[in-house]
Design a protein around this motif. Structure first.
Motif, PDB file in Angstrom:
ATOM      1  N   GLY A 113      60.675 -17.041 104.047  1.00 54.84           N
ATOM      2  CA  GLY A 113      60.504 -17.595 102.704  1.00 54.84           C
ATOM      3  C   GLY A 113      60.528 -16.514 101.641  1.00 54.84           C
ATOM      4  O   GLY A 113      61.076 -16.694 100.555  1.00 54.84           O
ATOM      5  N   LEU A 114      59.924 -15.389 101.942  1.00 55.89           N
ATOM      6  CA  LEU A 114      59.940 -14.289 100.985  1.00 55.89           C
ATOM      7  C   LEU A 114      61.363 -13.775 100.744  1.00 55.89           C
ATOM      8  O   LEU A 114      61.755 -13.467  99.624  1.00 55.89           O
ATOM      9  N   ILE A 115      62.125 -13.662 101.830  1.00 54.25           N
ATOM     10  CA  ILE A 115      63.517 -13.200 101.678  1.00 54.25           C
ATOM     11  C   ILE A 115      64.324 -14.185 100.836  1.00 54.25           C
ATOM     12  O   ILE A 115      65.127 -13.798  99.976  1.00 54.25           O
ATOM     13  N   ALA A 116      64.129 -15.494 101.081  1.00 47.24           N
ATOM     14  CA  ALA A 116      64.847 -16.506 100.320  1.00 47.24           C
ATOM     15  C   ALA A 116      64.475 -16.448  98.838  1.00 47.24           C
ATOM     16  O   ALA A 116      65.334 -16.532  97.948  1.00 47.24           O
ATOM     17  N   ALA A 117      63.184 -16.294  98.546  1.00 50.02           N
ATOM     18  CA  ALA A 117      62.749 -16.208  97.156  1.00 50.02           C
ATOM     19  C   ALA A 117      63.332 -14.962  96.475  1.00 50.02           C
ATOM     20  O   ALA A 117      63.795 -15.008  95.333  1.00 50.02           O
ATOM     21  N   PHE A 118      63.330 -13.839  97.182  1.00 46.80           N
ATOM     22  CA  PHE A 118      63.902 -12.615  96.617  1.00 46.80           C
ATOM     23  C   PHE A 118      65.400 -12.780  96.376  1.00 46.80           C
ATOM     24  O   PHE A 118      65.943 -12.291  95.365  1.00 46.80           O
ATOM     25  N   ALA A 119      66.079 -13.468  97.285  1.00 46.04           N
ATOM     26  CA  ALA A 119      67.516 -13.679  97.125  1.00 46.04           C
ATOM     27  C   ALA A 119      67.799 -14.532  95.887  1.00 46.04           C
ATOM     28  O   ALA A 119      68.746 -14.267  95.139  1.00 46.04           O
TER      29      ALA A 119
ATOM     30  N   VAL B 137      65.915 -14.781  93.186  1.00 46.53           N
ATOM     31  CA  VAL B 137      65.663 -13.964  91.999  1.00 46.53           C
ATOM     32  C   VAL B 137      66.795 -12.949  91.793  1.00 46.53           C
ATOM     33  O   VAL B 137      67.259 -12.719  90.672  1.00 46.53           O
ATOM     34  N   PHE B 138      67.299 -12.375  92.864  1.00 41.60           N
ATOM     35  CA  PHE B 138      68.368 -11.375  92.750  1.00 41.60           C
ATOM     36  C   PHE B 138      69.667 -12.011  92.251  1.00 41.60           C
ATOM     37  O   PHE B 138      70.375 -11.435  91.409  1.00 41.60           O
ATOM     38  N   LEU B 139      69.970 -13.216  92.746  1.00 41.63           N
ATOM     39  CA  LEU B 139      71.168 -13.908  92.272  1.00 41.63           C
ATOM     40  C   LEU B 139      71.049 -14.272  90.794  1.00 41.63           C
ATOM     41  O   LEU B 139      72.027 -14.195  90.040  1.00 41.63           O
TER      42      LEU B 139
ATOM     43  N   TRP C 116      69.400 -12.594  88.621  1.00 42.25           N
ATOM     44  CA  TRP C 116      69.560 -11.356  87.851  1.00 42.25           C
ATOM     45  C   TRP C 116      71.037 -10.947  87.769  1.00 42.25           C
ATOM     46  O   TRP C 116      71.512 -10.494  86.745  1.00 42.25           O
ATOM     47  N   LEU C 117      71.739 -11.149  88.921  1.00 42.07           N
ATOM     48  CA  LEU C 117      73.161 -10.826  88.917  1.00 42.07           C
ATOM     49  C   LEU C 117      73.954 -11.748  87.998  1.00 42.07           C
ATOM     50  O   LEU C 117      74.996 -11.364  87.468  1.00 42.07           O
ATOM     51  N   SER C 118      73.488 -12.975  87.816  1.00 44.13           N
ATOM     52  CA  SER C 118      74.229 -13.911  86.965  1.00 44.13           C
ATOM     53  C   SER C 118      74.253 -13.466  85.514  1.00 44.13           C
ATOM     54  O   SER C 118      75.113 -13.900  84.752  1.00 44.13           O
ATOM     55  N   THR C 119      73.351 -12.588  85.114  1.00 49.56           N
ATOM     56  CA  THR C 119      73.361 -12.084  83.731  1.00 49.56           C
ATOM     57  C   THR C 119      74.509 -11.114  83.481  1.00 49.56           C
ATOM     58  O   THR C 119      74.727 -10.704  82.335  1.00 49.56           O
ATOM     59  N   SER C 120      75.233 -10.722  84.537  1.00 53.12           N
ATOM     60  CA  SER C 120      76.346  -9.793  84.356  1.00 53.12           C
ATOM     61  C   SER C 120      77.650 -10.498  84.014  1.00 53.12           C
ATOM     62  O   SER C 120      78.623  -9.845  83.659  1.00 53.12           O
ATOM     63  N   LEU C 121      77.716 -11.796  84.116  1.00 50.68           N
ATOM     64  CA  LEU C 121      78.925 -12.542  83.803  1.00 50.68           C
ATOM     65  C   LEU C 121      78.903 -13.005  82.344  1.00 50.68           C
ATOM     66  O   LEU C 121      77.854 -13.442  81.845  1.00 50.68           O
ATOM     67  N   TYR C 122      80.034 -12.912  81.690  1.00 45.22           N
ATOM     68  CA  TYR C 122      80.125 -13.374  80.307  1.00 45.22           C
ATOM     69  C   TYR C 122      81.567 -13.779  80.025  1.00 45.22           C
ATOM     70  O   TYR C 122      82.512 -13.295  80.663  1.00 45.22           O
ATOM     71  N   ARG C 123      81.739 -14.675  79.045  1.00 47.05           N
ATOM     72  CA  ARG C 123      83.049 -15.172  78.654  1.00 47.05           C
ATOM     73  C   ARG C 123      83.318 -14.798  77.195  1.00 47.05           C
ATOM     74  O   ARG C 123      82.473 -15.006  76.332  1.00 47.05           O
ATOM     75  N   VAL C 124      84.525 -14.274  76.964  1.00 47.59           N
ATOM     76  CA  VAL C 124      84.965 -13.923  75.616  1.00 47.59           C
ATOM     77  C   VAL C 124      85.935 -15.000  75.145  1.00 47.59           C
ATOM     78  O   VAL C 124      86.964 -15.245  75.787  1.00 47.59           O
ATOM     79  N   GLN C 125      85.634 -15.653  74.024  1.00 48.69           N
ATOM     80  CA  GLN C 125      86.468 -16.716  73.485  1.00 48.69           C
ATOM     81  C   GLN C 125      87.744 -16.125  72.853  1.00 48.69           C
ATOM     82  O   GLN C 125      87.820 -14.926  72.564  1.00 48.69           O
ATOM     83  N   PRO C 126      88.771 -16.982  72.644  1.00 45.77           N
ATOM     84  CA  PRO C 126      90.034 -16.463  72.083  1.00 45.77           C
ATOM     85  C   PRO C 126      89.889 -15.812  70.719  1.00 45.77           C
ATOM     86  O   PRO C 126      90.694 -14.952  70.357  1.00 45.77           O
ATOM     87  N   ASP C 127      88.923 -16.221  69.920  1.00 43.72           N
ATOM     88  CA  ASP C 127      88.752 -15.625  68.592  1.00 43.72           C
ATOM     89  C   ASP C 127      87.731 -14.495  68.592  1.00 43.72           C
ATOM     90  O   ASP C 127      87.261 -14.091  67.527  1.00 43.72           O
ATOM     91  N   GLU C 128      87.371 -13.984  69.771  1.00 46.01           N
ATOM     92  CA  GLU C 128      86.350 -12.951  69.881  1.00 46.01           C
ATOM     93  C   GLU C 128      86.863 -11.764  70.682  1.00 46.01           C
ATOM     94  O   GLU C 128      87.914 -11.826  71.333  1.00 46.01           O
TER      95      GLU C 128
END
Length: 369
Positions: free
Chosen positions: A48-54, A56-58, A60-72
């Motif tokens: 359970g601890l490993i699953a919870a850490f996973a 939280v880690f995912l 945190w990793l999701s904050t690295s994705l971003y989308r740039v719009q055509p006018d940006e």
């Protein structure tokens, strides 16, 4: 009775205090039990601890994705320092807070009005002088223009200039004043407005590029170029006088353009006639000279005969113009020439022909036929 009551009172008081203490203990225990139920953590195993850490880690990793719009465009910052600029699309960077992204709109066209001092208040007497500029011929005009701009380099726009809009405004006003100061007032108000806008555009873009402002000037549009309100009537009088002067000059040039070509045409016609006359006279002279050459050859071959023939031709030319000539053939000189009277001068005018029934008229006495 009184003693009994007095002895019983302390016992009653102690019993009440015990009851209150018991009641206070029960409330605290109830609160403690409730809090423990609220904050009670489930008992998890190592899985359970490993699953919870996973999870939280995912997240945190999701904050690295971003989308740039055509006018940006994406401006990636690593610990607050600009490291990269990304184009429209889906991208990734190091998770927050290592790297963050700013998304300025690079296709949005902004506009700034130049000509009114932004720092002057409504009651400031200098507020109406924001657009007054000195022209190339030392006159004062009030010039307004609109500057359209957009972001060209987001990194330079965000980090090289503290206040980009103020920088564009200041540079645009300086460029406009520079161009106006090299332009006469009449040209600035009439024929050179577009030229002023183009030169201001080029100079403003150069100034911003030198400062690495990351701004692209799309258009500079002149709005108003006119003298100050206090002298506009006098200026209009001057302009009307200049217009009259220009009209008189144009009329004079039109007259000159009309009369000069005609004078040149007449002069050319006279010159051509003189040239034709010269050619004719020269040709006649050549003809007469060519006709005299055979006579000269004849004279050289037979001088007496040719001279007598020339004499006779000359006398014939002279005498054929006379009506009557009487010549003394005695050959004794000039005194032997008999004087003559031209009888034709004494002829009476011919009378009208008589009719057939009338008798013929007798000749006039003294008339010589």
């Amino acid at each position: 009775m009184d003693k009994i009551d007095a002895g019983a009172a302390p016992h009653t008081t102690e019993s009440a205090m015990g009851d209150e203490a018991a009641a206070g203990f029960d409330v605290w225990r109830a609160v403690k039990t409730s809090l423990s139920d609220i904050f009670r953590m489930p008992r998890l195993g190592w899985r359970g601890l490993i699953a919870a850490f996973a999870v939280v880690f995912l997240g945190w990793l999701s904050t690295s994705l971003y989308r740039v719009q055509p006018d940006e465009k994406g401006v990636v910052m690593r610990f607050g320092q600009w490291v990269d600029t990304t184009e429209p699309g889906l991208h990734a960077h190091l998770p927050y807070p290592i790297e963050t992204v700013l998304l300025p709109k690079v296709t949005q066209v902004n506009q700034i009005q130049i000509g009114v001092a932004p720092s002057a208040g409504a009651g400031d007497p200098q507020s109406g002088r924001g657009g007054q500029m000195l022209t190339g011929d030392e006159n004062i005009v009030e010039a307004d223009c609109t500057v359209f701009w957009k972001i060209r380099d987001p990194g330079q726009f965000l980090f090289k200039v503290e206040n980009p809009e103020l920088a564009v405004r200041t540079a645009a006003e300086g460029a406009l004043r520079d161009v106006i100061s090299r332009t006469p007032i009449q040209a600035a108000m009439s024929t050179s407005r577009q030229q002023i806008a183009d030169e201001t555009h080029a100079l403003l873009q150069k100034l911003l590029d030198d400062e690495q402002a990351g701004v692209e000037i799309t258009q500079v549009q002149m709005q108003r170029v006119e003298p100050p309100l206090a002298v506009i009537d006098a200026f209009n009088d001057v302009q009307r006088a200049r217009a009259d002067q220009e009209r008189a000059r144009n009329e004079a040039e039109a007259y000159a353009n009309d009369i000069l070509p005609r004078a040149r045409g007449e002069a050319e016609h006279i010159r051509q006639e003189a040239e034709a006359y010269r050619t004719q006279v020269v040709n006649l002279a050549h003809g007469e000279a060519d006709a005299f050459l055979p006579m000269l050859k004849s004279y050289e071959a037979a001088k007496d005969v040719t001279a007598w023939r020339l004499y006779l031709d000359s006398v014939d030319e002279v005498l054929k113009k006379s009506s009557k000539v009487i010549v003394d053939t005695s050959g004794k000189g000039v005194s032997s020439v008999m004087p003559y009277l031209p009888v034709t001068e004494f002829k009476t005018p011919s009378m009208p022909a008589p009719s057939s029934s009338a008798t013929p008229a007798a000749p006039t006495p003294g008339a010589v036929k």
